[in-house]
Every structure is written in structure tokens, then in C-alpha cells.
Design an enzyme around this catalytic site. Structure first.
Site, PDB file in Angstrom:
ATOM      1  N   PHE A 127       0.879  -1.175   0.000  1.00 16.94           N
ATOM      2  CA  PHE A 127       0.000   0.000   0.000  1.00 16.94           C
ATOM      3  C   PHE A 127       0.915   1.224   0.000  1.00 16.94           C
ATOM      4  CE2 PHE A 127      -2.276   3.215   2.547  1.00 16.94           C
ATOM      5  CZ  PHE A 127      -3.554   3.201   1.995  1.00 16.94           C
ATOM      6  N   ILE A 161       7.622   1.909   2.182  1.00  7.79           N
ATOM      7  CA  ILE A 161       6.546   1.011   1.765  1.00  7.79           C
ATOM      8  C   ILE A 161       6.775  -0.430   2.257  1.00  7.79           C
ATOM      9  CG2 ILE A 161       5.161   0.199  -0.205  1.00  7.79           C
ATOM     10  CD1 ILE A 161       5.052   3.321   0.586  1.00  7.79           C
ATOM     11  N   ARG A 271      13.224 -17.930  38.972  1.00  6.99           N
ATOM     12  CA  ARG A 271      14.448 -17.222  39.350  1.00  6.99           C
ATOM     13  C   ARG A 271      14.393 -16.797  40.825  1.00  6.99           C
ATOM     14  NH1 ARG A 271      19.733 -15.748  38.720  1.00  6.99           N
ATOM     15  NH2 ARG A 271      20.068 -13.548  39.225  1.00  6.99           N
ATOM     16  N   GLY A 343      19.175  -8.953  33.886  1.00  8.47           N
ATOM     17  CA  GLY A 343      20.223  -8.818  32.864  1.00  8.47           C
ATOM     18  C   GLY A 343      19.936  -9.657  31.629  1.00  8.47           C
ATOM     19  N   GLU A 366       0.769   3.897   9.996  1.00 11.42           N
ATOM     20  CA  GLU A 366      -0.706   4.037   9.857  1.00 11.42           C
ATOM     21  C   GLU A 366      -1.235   5.202  10.689  1.00 11.42           C
ATOM     22  OE1 GLU A 366      -3.302   0.903   9.139  1.00 11.42           O
ATOM     23  OE2 GLU A 366      -1.749  -0.481   8.438  1.00 11.42           O
TER      24      GLU A 366
HETATM   25  N1  CAA Z   1     -11.864   9.397   8.267  1.00 12.63           N
HETATM   26  C1  CAA Z   1     -12.558   9.745   7.149  1.00 12.63           C
HETATM   27  N2  CAA Z   1     -12.295  10.856   6.460  1.00 12.63           N
HETATM   28  C2  CAA Z   1     -11.333  11.681   6.920  1.00 12.63           C
HETATM   29  C3  CAA Z   1     -10.583  11.395   8.081  1.00 12.63           C
HETATM   30  C4  CAA Z   1     -10.875  10.189   8.771  1.00 12.63           C
HETATM   31  N3  CAA Z   1     -10.198   9.781   9.839  1.00 12.63           N
HETATM   32  N4  CAA Z   1      -9.672  12.380   8.265  1.00 12.63           N
HETATM   33  C5  CAA Z   1      -9.854  13.259   7.280  1.00 12.63           C
HETATM   34  N5  CAA Z   1     -10.849  12.842   6.453  1.00 12.63           N
HETATM   35  C6  CAA Z   1     -11.339  13.480   5.232  1.00 12.63           C
HETATM   36  C7  CAA Z   1     -12.108  14.764   5.507  1.00 12.63           C
HETATM   37  O1  CAA Z   1     -13.459  14.509   5.751  1.00 12.63           O
HETATM   38  C8  CAA Z   1     -11.853  15.518   4.213  1.00 12.63           C
HETATM   39  O2  CAA Z   1     -12.644  14.977   3.186  1.00 12.63           O
HETATM   40  P1  CAA Z   1     -13.756  15.844   2.381  1.00 12.63           P
HETATM   41  O3  CAA Z   1     -13.034  17.033   1.815  1.00 12.63           O
HETATM   42  O4  CAA Z   1     -14.283  14.913   1.340  1.00 12.63           O
HETATM   43  O5  CAA Z   1     -14.769  16.226   3.430  1.00 12.63           O
HETATM   44  C9  CAA Z   1     -10.421  15.151   3.851  1.00 12.63           C
HETATM   45  O6  CAA Z   1     -10.197  13.882   4.473  1.00 12.63           O
HETATM   46  C10 CAA Z   1      -9.391  16.147   4.319  1.00 12.63           C
HETATM   47  O7  CAA Z   1      -9.635  16.404   5.674  1.00 12.63           O
HETATM   48  P2  CAA Z   1      -8.653  17.293   6.598  1.00 12.63           P
HETATM   49  O8  CAA Z   1      -8.317  18.572   5.863  1.00 12.63           O
HETATM   50  O9  CAA Z   1      -9.256  17.385   7.957  1.00 12.63           O
HETATM   51  O10 CAA Z   1      -7.406  16.342   6.713  1.00 12.63           O
HETATM   52  P3  CAA Z   1      -5.840  16.618   6.602  1.00 12.63           P
HETATM   53  O11 CAA Z   1      -5.444  16.850   5.180  1.00 12.63           O
HETATM   54  O12 CAA Z   1      -5.438  17.618   7.610  1.00 12.63           O
HETATM   55  O13 CAA Z   1      -5.272  15.167   7.036  1.00 12.63           O
HETATM   56  C11 CAA Z   1      -5.050  12.805   6.834  1.00 12.63           C
HETATM   57  C12 CAA Z   1      -5.938  14.031   6.654  1.00 12.63           C
HETATM   58  C13 CAA Z   1      -3.930  12.792   5.810  1.00 12.63           C
HETATM   59  C14 CAA Z   1      -5.955  11.639   6.569  1.00 12.63           C
HETATM   60  C15 CAA Z   1      -4.438  12.772   8.265  1.00 12.63           C
HETATM   61  O14 CAA Z   1      -5.428  13.005   9.236  1.00 12.63           O
HETATM   62  C16 CAA Z   1      -3.827  11.413   8.570  1.00 12.63           C
HETATM   63  O15 CAA Z   1      -4.515  10.461   8.950  1.00 12.63           O
HETATM   64  N6  CAA Z   1      -2.458  11.310   8.409  1.00 12.63           N
HETATM   65  C17 CAA Z   1      -1.761  10.046   8.632  1.00 12.63           C
HETATM   66  C18 CAA Z   1      -1.566   9.324   7.299  1.00 12.63           C
HETATM   67  C19 CAA Z   1      -1.417   7.847   7.509  1.00 12.63           C
HETATM   68  O16 CAA Z   1      -2.103   7.237   8.323  1.00 12.63           O
HETATM   69  N7  CAA Z   1      -0.542   7.232   6.722  1.00 12.63           N
HETATM   70  C20 CAA Z   1      -0.377   5.809   6.801  1.00 12.63           C
HETATM   71  C21 CAA Z   1       0.314   5.295   5.564  1.00 12.63           C
HETATM   72  S1  CAA Z   1       0.093   3.556   5.375  1.00 12.63           S
HETATM   73  C22 CAA Z   1       0.983   2.810   6.546  1.00 12.63           C
HETATM   74  O17 CAA Z   1       1.579   3.419   7.366  1.00 12.63           O
HETATM   75  C23 CAA Z   1       0.971   1.273   6.497  1.00 12.63           C
HETATM   76  C24 CAA Z   1       1.903   0.641   7.407  1.00 12.63           C
HETATM   77  O18 CAA Z   1       2.825   1.238   7.884  1.00 12.63           O
HETATM   78  C25 CAA Z   1       1.789  -0.718   7.788  1.00 12.63           C
HETATM   79  P1  FAD Z   2       6.010  13.192  10.076  1.00 16.40           P
HETATM   80  O1  FAD Z   2       4.656  13.292   9.511  1.00 16.40           O
HETATM   81  O2  FAD Z   2       7.064  14.113   9.542  1.00 16.40           O
HETATM   82  O3  FAD Z   2       5.912  13.372  11.655  1.00 16.40           O
HETATM   83  C1  FAD Z   2       7.007  13.744  12.487  1.00 16.40           C
HETATM   84  C2  FAD Z   2       6.447  14.066  13.882  1.00 16.40           C
HETATM   85  O4  FAD Z   2       5.560  15.194  13.801  1.00 16.40           O
HETATM   86  C3  FAD Z   2       5.628  12.914  14.469  1.00 16.40           C
HETATM   87  O5  FAD Z   2       5.866  12.808  15.848  1.00 16.40           O
HETATM   88  C4  FAD Z   2       4.188  13.358  14.226  1.00 16.40           C
HETATM   89  O6  FAD Z   2       3.279  12.819  15.184  1.00 16.40           O
HETATM   90  C5  FAD Z   2       4.313  14.867  14.390  1.00 16.40           C
HETATM   91  N1  FAD Z   2       3.236  15.576  13.683  1.00 16.40           N
HETATM   92  C6  FAD Z   2       3.054  15.670  12.333  1.00 16.40           C
HETATM   93  N2  FAD Z   2       1.953  16.386  12.067  1.00 16.40           N
HETATM   94  C7  FAD Z   2       1.417  16.741  13.265  1.00 16.40           C
HETATM   95  C8  FAD Z   2       0.270  17.498  13.676  1.00 16.40           C
HETATM   96  N3  FAD Z   2      -0.565  18.018  12.763  1.00 16.40           N
HETATM   97  N4  FAD Z   2       0.042  17.666  15.000  1.00 16.40           N
HETATM   98  C9  FAD Z   2       0.874  17.146  15.931  1.00 16.40           C
HETATM   99  N5  FAD Z   2       1.974  16.417  15.612  1.00 16.40           N
HETATM  100  C10 FAD Z   2       2.235  16.229  14.299  1.00 16.40           C
HETATM  101  N6  FAD Z   2       3.461   4.347   4.508  1.00 16.40           N
HETATM  102  C11 FAD Z   2       2.773   3.807   3.464  1.00 16.40           C
HETATM  103  O7  FAD Z   2       2.162   4.528   2.692  1.00 16.40           O
HETATM  104  N7  FAD Z   2       2.743   2.467   3.285  1.00 16.40           N
HETATM  105  C12 FAD Z   2       3.399   1.612   4.097  1.00 16.40           C
HETATM  106  O8  FAD Z   2       3.343   0.403   3.877  1.00 16.40           O
HETATM  107  C13 FAD Z   2       4.157   2.151   5.188  1.00 16.40           C
HETATM  108  N8  FAD Z   2       4.885   1.335   5.991  1.00 16.40           N
HETATM  109  C14 FAD Z   2       5.729   1.883   6.925  1.00 16.40           C
HETATM  110  C15 FAD Z   2       6.605   1.051   7.628  1.00 16.40           C
HETATM  111  C16 FAD Z   2       7.526   1.598   8.499  1.00 16.40           C
HETATM  112  C17 FAD Z   2       8.477   0.706   9.222  1.00 16.40           C
HETATM  113  C18 FAD Z   2       7.557   3.002   8.706  1.00 16.40           C
HETATM  114  C19 FAD Z   2       8.565   3.616   9.632  1.00 16.40           C
HETATM  115  C20 FAD Z   2       6.671   3.811   8.048  1.00 16.40           C
HETATM  116  C21 FAD Z   2       5.748   3.266   7.145  1.00 16.40           C
HETATM  117  N9  FAD Z   2       4.881   4.075   6.399  1.00 16.40           N
HETATM  118  C22 FAD Z   2       4.157   3.552   5.360  1.00 16.40           C
HETATM  119  C23 FAD Z   2       4.910   5.519   6.577  1.00 16.40           C
HETATM  120  C24 FAD Z   2       4.207   5.968   7.847  1.00 16.40           C
HETATM  121  O9  FAD Z   2       2.823   5.912   7.693  1.00 16.40           O
HETATM  122  C25 FAD Z   2       4.715   7.390   8.158  1.00 16.40           C
HETATM  123  O10 FAD Z   2       6.058   7.257   8.592  1.00 16.40           O
HETATM  124  C26 FAD Z   2       3.866   8.068   9.205  1.00 16.40           C
HETATM  125  O11 FAD Z   2       2.582   8.353   8.707  1.00 16.40           O
HETATM  126  C27 FAD Z   2       4.531   9.358   9.708  1.00 16.40           C
HETATM  127  O12 FAD Z   2       4.983  10.154   8.661  1.00 16.40           O
HETATM  128  P2  FAD Z   2       6.483  10.760   8.678  1.00 16.40           P
HETATM  129  O13 FAD Z   2       7.410   9.631   8.902  1.00 16.40           O
HETATM  130  O14 FAD Z   2       6.654  11.588   7.467  1.00 16.40           O
HETATM  131  O15 FAD Z   2       6.534  11.685   9.974  1.00 16.40           O
END
Ligand code: CAA
Ligand code: FAD
Length: 386
Positions: A127, A161, A271, A343, A366
Site C-alpha cells: 500500500f 513502503i 528465578r 540482565g 498508519e
Molecule cells: N476518516 C474519514 N475521512 C477523513 C478522516 C478520517 N479519519 N480524516 C480526514 N478525512 C477526510 C475529511 O473529511 C476531508 O474529506 P472531504 O473534503 O471529502 O470532506 C479530507 O479527508 C481532508 O480532511 P482534513 O483537511 O481534515 O485532513 P488533513 O489533510 O489535515 O489530514 C489525513 C488528513 C492525511 C488523513 C491525516 O489526518 C492522517 O490520517 N495522516 C496520517 C496518514 C497515515 O495514516 N498514513 C499511513 C500510511 S500507510 C501505513 O503506514 C501502512 C503501514 O505502515 C503498515
Molecule cells: P512526520 O509526519 O514528519 O511526523 C514527524 C512528527 O511530527 C511525528 O511525531 C508526528 O506525530 C508529528 N506531527 C506531524 N503532524 C502533526 C500534527 N498536525 N500535530 C501534531 N503532531 C504532528 N506508509 C505507506 O504509505 N505504506 C506503508 O506500507 C508504510 N509502511 C511503513 C513502515 C515503516 C516501518 C515506517 C517507519 C513507516 C511506514 N509508512 C508507510 C509511513 C508511515 O505511515 C509514516 O512514517 C507516518 O505516517 C509518519 O509520517 P512521517 O514519517 O513523514 O513523519
């Protein structure tokens, strides 16, 4: 033996699945955990085993090669695998709760028939949302898609990723129309052989057997038929699936916490110091009681969120609470487990320290713990901030 303290019930099918994952984890994963951690590599036999056992398409319909079980079943698989190894658990988690679910939910019937059977039996998925400059701010992604006559052209880079080292199918989020901001984000199903370049593999603190790589897209041609869902709706698909996926990571952290707890507590009753087992000192017993309670609370939050989702009720806040709290609990439980072993707990020999290294990722991927707090806080403001 201790009786389960929760009113939470599982179906017979879910209980049977839990037992079969436990058996698989004991037979296939336990013997390989340390070697895979040190080699920073997943044993391909484990990936094949996960497919053969039907753990890689838990919710997919049987006629498309899946096990056709509940969402809670997918959560059970993740939890049980994480008791033994968080890397195996996340491999399965990304494949099931992110990749398969997105295809099941949004792909055309043709695409489902083409891809779900191979995602159920042989080909691993990734993803790809995050990029070097957009992690938490995921919708600011820079990867671009251009629509040509009979294909889309993808250019850009993805970072972090999971599964990228072994995957053959990638769900890639790219912006098709940056003038629309995040409403240009579109999701594509891209096969590795279409030209995905697997670049730098990260060297990590924990979940070292799970591959985490950069992906480069340099004029990658994707057939029009490989658009997933509708143009411009990718951002919705991404966050909707992450809401669900966060329950999976919560389950991973619950399993990890329980695994660390169980690996350490038994030996404290053997232990001896000061003439008696260290586990009989009240100072130790109070810690056991606290950690046990914390793990149970994280588990209840996690399964509560899973059942809400399954019943079609709102679950976004509950999923965020489960992920945040389980990640805290996993760090605390695995840290305590090291201390209980003294230890020895600090050595690599008995493998408790690995749980602690692995636990740190729960607060990062996530959606970081701050992103979970933000999600919970948004609901609170809506409820109380009028
Ligand atoms: N559920 C449903 N919709 C949501 C939502 C939520 N939790 N958060 C935001 N939205 C929607 C809003 O409703 C809005 O949509 P519409 O315009 O259609 O109404 C849109 O998203 C934008 O909303 P915001 O301006 O409030 O959101 P933002 O741009 O400030 O941030 C976000 C949105 C990017 C989703 C952020 O909240 C977030 O979750 N960031 C983390 C990203 C993340 O989880 N990455 C994971 C990558 S995958 C991974 O990590 C896999 C792995 O490791 C194993
Ligand atoms: P940043 O977004 O730069 O965050 C840095 C710090 O700032 C964090 O402490 C964060 O909490 C804080 N911060 C940022 N914004 C705010 C805010 N608005 N308010 C308060 N605090 C804030 N992504 C994928 O798409 N697919 C994957 O399969 C995937 N696998 C991953 C596997 C591993 C091992 C790792 C390390 C990451 C993976 N990710 C994946 C990416 C992961 O989802 C991101 O690392 C994560 O969402 C954080 O983004 P960043 O590393 O850019 O940190």
C-alpha cells in the site's frame, strides 16, 4: 489457568481460526524469528505458508480464493502472529486489511476477478501512500499521474513502503489533477512488472524482517483498466481504509504486548533472589497486575472497534483510541518484560528485547500517535465544542 475476564465473545469459526494461527505461528514462525530479525529478511517459506493456510485473504469471498471470514477474524490473525513476531504480523496485516480490502471495496468486477484470486493465493501486495515529503500530511503527496489515450503515466517516489521487497502488486496513490488539491488523488493498481523500481531498503530499529523500501516511478505506464475505483476519490479510499487498518495495528500491538508478557512472567517464578522466586515479591506482582490490566484494556478497545466496524456502525474514533492506547501499552509491557528478566532480558539470547524494539513502530505507522490524538480530539470538539 486464568479464565478470560471479558464478556467479549467470538464465534466458533473465529475461535478455530485463532487456534490454527497459533499452531502455524508455533510451527513455522517460532523457529525462524531470531534468524529473520538478525538477517533483516523474511523467510519466503513463511509467506508461502501464510498463503497456503488462507491467512492472506481472510475476508475475501470463497469463490475468489479467500476464506470468507469476518473482519474480526482478520484482526485475530494479526494479533496471534504478533504474539510471536510483529514482522510476520504486519506483512499479513498490510496485505489483508489495506490491499485486499481496497480491491474488494472499490475495484471493478473485472479487476476483482483478475486480481483477488492471485492476492489470495500467491502474490503479495503493498500500500503506497507515504512519500519523503508527505507522511502525516499524506494528502500533500507529489507523485503525479497523467492520463494518456490508453494508459496513465506515473511519475514520482514513495517512501516507507511495507512488503515492497517481496510484493508484486502495489496500490499507488498519485495526483491526477493537482489543481484540485487532494481531490485529485487517485488510486492505481500497479503490477511490479509495469516498471515499479524498488529502491533503498531501510535498516530499522524493529520489525526488521519486514521490508520497508522506497519506490520510484519513472514514466510507469498503467493500463486505464487498472484505475482503482474513480478518479479523484483516492484520498477517500486511503483514509477510509486506514481507519480500518488502524484496528489491525492496534491488534498487532495487543498481540506483541501479550507475547512479551508471556515470554517473561513465567521465569520470574523460577528465578530466586533473597531466598525466594522474584515473581513472589509484591513489587513484581503489582507490576504484573498493572500490565495485565493494561493489555486487557487495549484488547477490549481493539475488539470493540472491530465489531463496531463489522456491524456498520461509526468506528473511526474508537479505532484511533485502540491504536493509540495499544501502542502505548505495547511499549510499556515489552519494556517491563525486559526488566522482569533482569540482565538476561537485555540480551538478544532470550528474545524479549526484540518485542521492545518492535513495539516502537506502533506509534509511527498508519498514522502517528499524534494523528490518532488529533482524530479523537476532532470528535470531542464536535461533541463538546459548540
Ligand atoms: N476518516 C474519514 N475521512 C477523513 C478522516 C478520517 N479519519 N480524516 C480526514 N478525512 C477526510 C475529511 O473529511 C476531508 O474529506 P472531504 O473534503 O471529502 O470532506 C479530507 O479527508 C481532508 O480532511 P482534513 O483537511 O481534515 O485532513 P488533513 O489533510 O489535515 O489530514 C489525513 C488528513 C492525511 C488523513 C491525516 O489526518 C492522517 O490520517 N495522516 C496520517 C496518514 C497515515 O495514516 N498514513 C499511513 C500510511 S500507510 C501505513 O503506514 C501502512 C503501514 O505502515 C503498515
Ligand atoms: P512526520 O509526519 O514528519 O511526523 C514527524 C512528527 O511530527 C511525528 O511525531 C508526528 O506525530 C508529528 N506531527 C506531524 N503532524 C502533526 C500534527 N498536525 N500535530 C501534531 N503532531 C504532528 N506508509 C505507506 O504509505 N505504506 C506503508 O506500507 C508504510 N509502511 C511503513 C513502515 C515503516 C516501518 C515506517 C517507519 C513507516 C511506514 N509508512 C508507510 C509511513 C508511515 O505511515 C509514516 O512514517 C507516518 O505516517 C509518519 O509520517 P512521517 O514519517 O513523514 O513523519
Amino acid at each position: 489457568p486464568l479464565q478470560p475476564t471479558s464478556l467479549f465473545t467470538f464465534t466458533e469459526e473465529e475461535n478455530m481460526l485463532r487456534e490454527s494461527v497459533q499452531k502455524f505461528a508455533q510451527d513455522m514462525v517460532v523457529p525462524r524469528v531470531r534468524e529473520m530479525d538478525e538477517a533483516e529478511k523474511m523467510d519466503p517459506a513463511i509467506i508461502k505458508g501464510l498463503f497456503d493456510q488462507g491467512f492472506m485473504a481472510v475476508e475475501t469471498a470463497a469463490d475468489l480464493g479467500g476464506a470468507e471470514c469476518s473482519f474480526t477474524s482478520a484482526i485475530i490473525v494479526i494479533e496471534e502472529l504478533a504474539k510471536i513476531d510483529a514482522s510476520v504480523s504486519v506483512l499479513c496485516d498490510v496485505h489483508n486489511t489495506l490491499v485486499n480490502t481496497l480491491v474488494r471495496k472499490h475495484a471493478s468486477e473485472e479487476m476483482k476477478k483478475k486480481y483477488l484470486p492471485i492476492l489470495s493465493t500467491e502474490k503479495l501486495g503493498s500500500f503506497a501512500l507515504s512519500e519523503p515529503a508527505s507522511g502525516s500530511d499524506a494528502f500533500a503527496l507529489q507523485t503525479r499521474a497523467e492520463k494518456k489515450d490508453d494508459h496513465y503515466l506515473l511519475n514520482g517516489s514513495k517512501m516507507w513502503i511495507t512488503n515492497a521487497g517481496e510484493a508484486e502488486i502495489f496500490l499507488v496513490f498519485a495526483n491526477l489533477d493537482p489543481s484540485k488539491g487532494y481531490k485529485g488523488i487517485t488510486c492505481f493498481l500497479v503490477e511490479k512488472e509495469m516498471g515499479v523500481q524498488i529502491a533503498k531498503k531501510e535498516q530499522k530499529l524493529g520489525i526488521r524482517a519486514s521490508s520497508t523500501c522506497t519506490l520510484n516511478f519513472d514514466d510507469v505506464k498503467v493500463p486505464l483498466a487498472n484505475l482503482l475505483g474513480k478518479e479523484g476519490e483516492g484520498y477517500k479510499y486511503a483514509i477510509e481504509i486506514l481507519n480500518e487498518g488502524r484496528i489491525g495495528i492496534a491488534a498487532q500491538m495487543v498481540g506483541l504486548a501479550q507475547g512479551a508478557f508471556e515470554k517473561s512472567i513465567g521465569a520470574t517464578y523460577q528465578r530466586k533472589q533473597f531466598g525466594k522466586p522474584v515473581g513472589e515479591f509484591q513489587g513484581m506482582q503489582f507490576q504484573f497486575a498493572e500490565i495485565h490490566t493494561m493489555i486487557e484494556s487495549a484488547r477490549l478497545l481493539t475488539y470493540n472497534a472491530a465489531r463496531l466496524k463489522e456491524e456498520g456502525k461509526p468506528f473511526t474514533k474508537e479505532a484511533a483510541m485502540a491504536k493509540w492506547w495499544s501502542s502505548e501499552v505495547a511499549q510499556k509491557a515489552s519494556g517491563s518484560a525486559i526488566e522482569w528478566a533482569g540482565g538476561l532480558g537485555f540480551t538478544r539470547e532470550i528474545g524479549i528485547e526484540k518485542y521492545w524494539r518492535d513495539s516502537k513502530i506502533g506509534a509511527i505507522y498508519e498514522g502517528t500517535s499524534n494523528i490518532q490524538r488529533l482524530t479523537i480530539a476532532k470528535f470531542l470538539q464536535k461533541q463538546y465544542g459548540q
